[in-house]
Structures are given as C-alpha cells and as structure tokens.
Motif scaffolding. Structure first.
Motif, PDB file in Angstrom:
ATOM      1  N   THR A 100      -2.402  -9.303   6.829  1.00 17.33           N
ATOM      2  CA  THR A 100      -2.093  -9.336   8.269  1.00 17.33           C
ATOM      3  C   THR A 100      -0.675  -8.821   8.515  1.00 17.33           C
ATOM      4  O   THR A 100      -0.432  -8.053   9.450  1.00 17.33           O
ATOM      5  CB  THR A 100      -2.232 -10.777   8.815  1.00 17.33           C
ATOM      6  N   GLU A 103      -0.696  -5.076   8.259  1.00 16.20           N
ATOM      7  CA  GLU A 103      -1.286  -4.460   9.460  1.00 16.20           C
ATOM      8  C   GLU A 103      -0.267  -4.417  10.587  1.00 16.20           C
ATOM      9  O   GLU A 103      -0.130  -3.406  11.276  1.00 16.20           O
ATOM     10  CB  GLU A 103      -2.513  -5.262   9.917  1.00 16.20           C
ATOM     11  N   ARG A 104       0.456  -5.509  10.761  1.00 21.88           N
ATOM     12  CA  ARG A 104       1.457  -5.552  11.839  1.00 21.88           C
ATOM     13  C   ARG A 104       2.578  -4.553  11.593  1.00 21.88           C
ATOM     14  O   ARG A 104       3.034  -3.864  12.513  1.00 21.88           O
ATOM     15  CB  ARG A 104       2.014  -6.972  11.986  1.00 21.88           C
ATOM     16  N   ASN A 106       2.385  -1.811   9.891  1.00 25.57           N
ATOM     17  CA  ASN A 106       1.799  -0.485  10.091  1.00 25.57           C
ATOM     18  C   ASN A 106       1.777  -0.137  11.583  1.00 25.57           C
ATOM     19  O   ASN A 106       2.182   0.960  11.989  1.00 25.57           O
ATOM     20  CB  ASN A 106       0.382  -0.484   9.496  1.00 25.57           C
ATOM     21  N   GLU A 107       1.355  -1.098  12.401  1.00 25.27           N
ATOM     22  CA  GLU A 107       1.308  -0.864  13.855  1.00 25.27           C
ATOM     23  C   GLU A 107       2.704  -0.607  14.418  1.00 25.27           C
ATOM     24  O   GLU A 107       2.864   0.155  15.364  1.00 25.27           O
ATOM     25  CB  GLU A 107       0.691  -2.075  14.573  1.00 25.27           C
ATOM     26  N   LEU A 108       3.709  -1.227  13.822  1.00 21.07           N
ATOM     27  CA  LEU A 108       5.097  -1.040  14.284  1.00 21.07           C
ATOM     28  C   LEU A 108       5.718   0.253  13.740  1.00 21.07           C
ATOM     29  O   LEU A 108       6.862   0.565  14.044  1.00 21.07           O
ATOM     30  CB  LEU A 108       5.953  -2.246  13.863  1.00 21.07           C
ATOM     31  N   GLY A 109       4.996   0.977  12.899  1.00 25.29           N
ATOM     32  CA  GLY A 109       5.466   2.279  12.421  1.00 25.29           C
ATOM     33  C   GLY A 109       6.292   2.238  11.151  1.00 25.29           C
ATOM     34  O   GLY A 109       6.875   3.247  10.750  1.00 25.29           O
ATOM     35  N   TYR A 110       6.355   1.095  10.478  1.00 24.30           N
ATOM     36  CA  TYR A 110       7.106   1.021   9.216  1.00 24.30           C
ATOM     37  C   TYR A 110       6.347   1.700   8.088  1.00 24.30           C
ATOM     38  O   TYR A 110       5.108   1.686   8.056  1.00 24.30           O
ATOM     39  CB  TYR A 110       7.336  -0.446   8.803  1.00 24.30           C
ATOM     40  N   THR A 112       5.338   1.165   4.416  1.00 25.65           N
ATOM     41  CA  THR A 112       5.245  -0.036   3.575  1.00 25.65           C
ATOM     42  C   THR A 112       4.962   0.322   2.123  1.00 25.65           C
ATOM     43  O   THR A 112       4.108   1.153   1.816  1.00 25.65           O
ATOM     44  CB  THR A 112       4.126  -0.987   4.061  1.00 25.65           C
ATOM     45  N   PRO A 125      -3.566  -1.859   5.198  1.00 27.16           N
ATOM     46  CA  PRO A 125      -2.901  -0.560   5.154  1.00 27.16           C
ATOM     47  C   PRO A 125      -1.621  -0.632   4.322  1.00 27.16           C
ATOM     48  O   PRO A 125      -0.798  -1.517   4.525  1.00 27.16           O
ATOM     49  CB  PRO A 125      -2.572  -0.272   6.626  1.00 27.16           C
TER      50      PRO A 125
END
Ligand SMILES: C[S@@+](CC[C@H](N)C(=O)[O-])C[C@H]1O[C@@H](n2cnc3c(N)ncnc32)[C@H](O)[C@@H]1O
Ligand SMILES: Nc1nc2[nH]cc(C(=O)O)c2c(=O)[nH]1
Ligand code: SF4
Ligand SMILES: [Mg+2]
Length: 255
Positions: A100, A103-104, A106-110, A112, A125
């Motif tokens: 989780t 996923e967060r 990834n959504e914020l554009g980092y 990883t 992801p």
C-alpha cells in the motif's frame, strides 16, 4: 500497538501501519543508483537471519515505532529535494502494508527502490527491485551466530533461496541482483544461482545487472575486502558496487 495491526513471529504485520526502525535522508550507497539523494524507510522484522546483518535491530533484535502510512508519507515529503525513496529493512516485503505504501508513493510520482532478500513476491508497483539473494556464507552457524548458538541456522538455510520468488521478481520488475561477497569461494554459488534464475526467467539478465558488494559494516572492514571483491568483479565480468555510505559516514546511524 494500534488495534488495527497484527504481528507474527517474523515481525510481519498487517494493517494501516508499518513498524519503522528508522526513516532518514541520505545518498543511495549501493547498486546502480549509488549517489542518488534518497529517503530511506527502514521497516523492522525479517524472515532470515544473516550473521553479518548490518541492520541488527531489524532482524536479530527488532525495534521500531509503529507508524501510520500517512505519517510515513508526511515524513518522506519533509525531504523536499528527494524524488527517490528506498524501502528497506529488515525484509520490507514481509509486511502487507508495504504494498500500500508503494502504491501511494507511485501515485505521488516518487521513484521507488525496494531492497529485498528475494524470498517474497510482492504485488506492488516498484521501479527498481534491488534483490540481494543470500548465499550459504550468510548462514548463522553456531560459530557465527551474533546472538545465540545457531538456533536460526536451519530455518535460514531452508528459506534463503526461493527460485519462484526470485524469478518472479526478475520477470516483473526492473531489477539488480546484488550479492554480498565474503570471499572468493562465494563466486561458485553466485554462478549456480545465476544459472538457475536465468533458466527460470524469461528476462535477459545481463552481467551488468549482477553486482558484487563487499561484506563489511565499517570502513576498516571494507578497507580489508573491497579490492579483492573489485578484482573478482573484473575477473568474472560482473559489476562492482561500493558501499558509499560506509565510505562516507562509516557506521553512523541514519546514513
Ligand atoms: C539490511 S538489508 C535489508 C534488505 C533485505 N533484507 C536484504 O537483505 O536485501 C540491506 C542490504 O544490505 C546488505 N547487507 C546487510 N549486511 C551487510 C554486510 N555486513 N555487508 C554488506 N552488505 C550487507 C544486504 O545484502 C542488502 O543488500
Ligand atoms: N546510504 C545508504 N544506502 C543504502 N542502500 C541500501 C541500504 C539498506 O540498508 O538497504 C542503505 C543504507 O542503509 N544507507
Ligand atoms: S535478509 Fe537482510 S535484513 Fe534480513 S538478516 Fe539478512 S541482511 Fe539482515
Ligand atoms: Mg544498510
């Protein structure tokens, strides 16, 4: 511990929180992205027990604060210059909430990176799976046990290589295979593992995806070993990776 989280014998957790040993801003010290400013999120708890583990308080004697995912993301965002996050441990993939968090992020554009021992397949992801399969030279025999008398030897030995998990990670993600080298004898086993992974995967694993990293937690230890490991990398055609953070800051916490 909050009521929405549960812990098993490895320290694996489920729930909207993660056990965090430390969270800090540094330079990625290892691997293909060495030198890149990154925020490190270190979870506590591991399914293996390498005798040389440089993160003793995430494996042999785990300590942590239980943090919500919101708190972790907020703390990451404090480091405004960083667009890379490294999720490590312990073994971060034993915790269901690591997916989780990824996923967060990834959504914020980092970007990883996950530092993993390669025994667990995540469903998350990940931009770079930094896999460090463990060799027999990592096994905590009674003579090399930092804490007891070899109680973890059999469990470590049985669990350290899982070909399905390893090949699944390589097939699913951009990856690097980063082996901790304690001496020249390790190379035989590294080649055996590579043969098996190459047979089990559809992905082309090039020799430059294979990194040799000297074992050592202090500058003095690395001074003794890094040149021999560099020579082994040249001899076999694999990539050498430094431990830049140890060269720069020795064994200081939070680096
Ligand atoms: C503490 S581990 C956490 C991630 C995961 N459990 C793993 O082992 O890959 C982070 C990285 O440090 C490496 N490492 C741990 N102890 C080390 C040591 N004494 N010398 C060199 N590398 C070490 C691991 O192989 C791994 O690549
Ligand atoms: N600077 C720095 N780079 C790292 N790369 C992987 C690390 C880890 O412990 O997983 C690590 C670490 O602990 N510090
Ligand atoms: S797998 Fe990683 S965290 Fe676990 S004991 Fe080995 S080096 Fe430490
Ligand atoms: Mg480290």
């Amino acid at each position: 511990m909050p009521v929405n989280s549960r812990t098993d014998s490895d320290g694996a957790t489920e729930g909207e929180t993660l056990p965090i040993n430390e969270l800090f801003y540094s330079l990625q010290g290892e691997g293909k992205l060495a030198g890149v400013p990154s925020v490190f999120v270190r979870t506590s708890g591991c399914n293996l027990r390498c005798w040389f583990c440089d993160s003793y308080h995430t494996s042999w004697e785990p300590t942590h604060a239980q943090m919500t995912l919101d708190e972790i993301v907020e703390e990451i965002q404090v480091h405004e210059k960083a667009d890379h996050v490294v999720l490590t441990g312990g073994e971060p993939l034993i915790h269901t909430e690591s997916a989780t968090l990824l996923e967060r992020l990834n959504e914020l554009g980092y970007h990883t990176t996950v530092e993993t021992n390669g025994t667990i397949q995540p469903g998350a992801p990940i931009d770079l799976a930094s896999i460090s399969p463990k060799l027999s030279s990592s096994t905590p025999t009674p003579e090399r046990d930092p804490k007891g008398e070899g109680e973890w030897e059999d469990r470590h030995e049985e669990s350290r290589i899982d070909m399905d998990a390893l090949s699944g990670l390589v097939d699913r993600y951009e990856s690097q295979l980063k082996f901790v080298v304690t001496g020249p004898d390790d190379l035989v086993e590294i080649e055996q593992i590579l043969d098996r992974v190459r047979q089990a995967t559809e992905t082309n694993i090039t020799d430059s995806d294979v990194l040799l990293m000297p074992e050592g937690t202090t500058r003095d230890e690395l001074d003794e070993r890094r040149n021999a490991v560099a020579e082994l990398a040249m001899e076999h055609g694999y990539r050498y990776t430094p431990r830049l953070h140890v060269d720069l800051w020795n064994d200081a916490p939070g680096t």
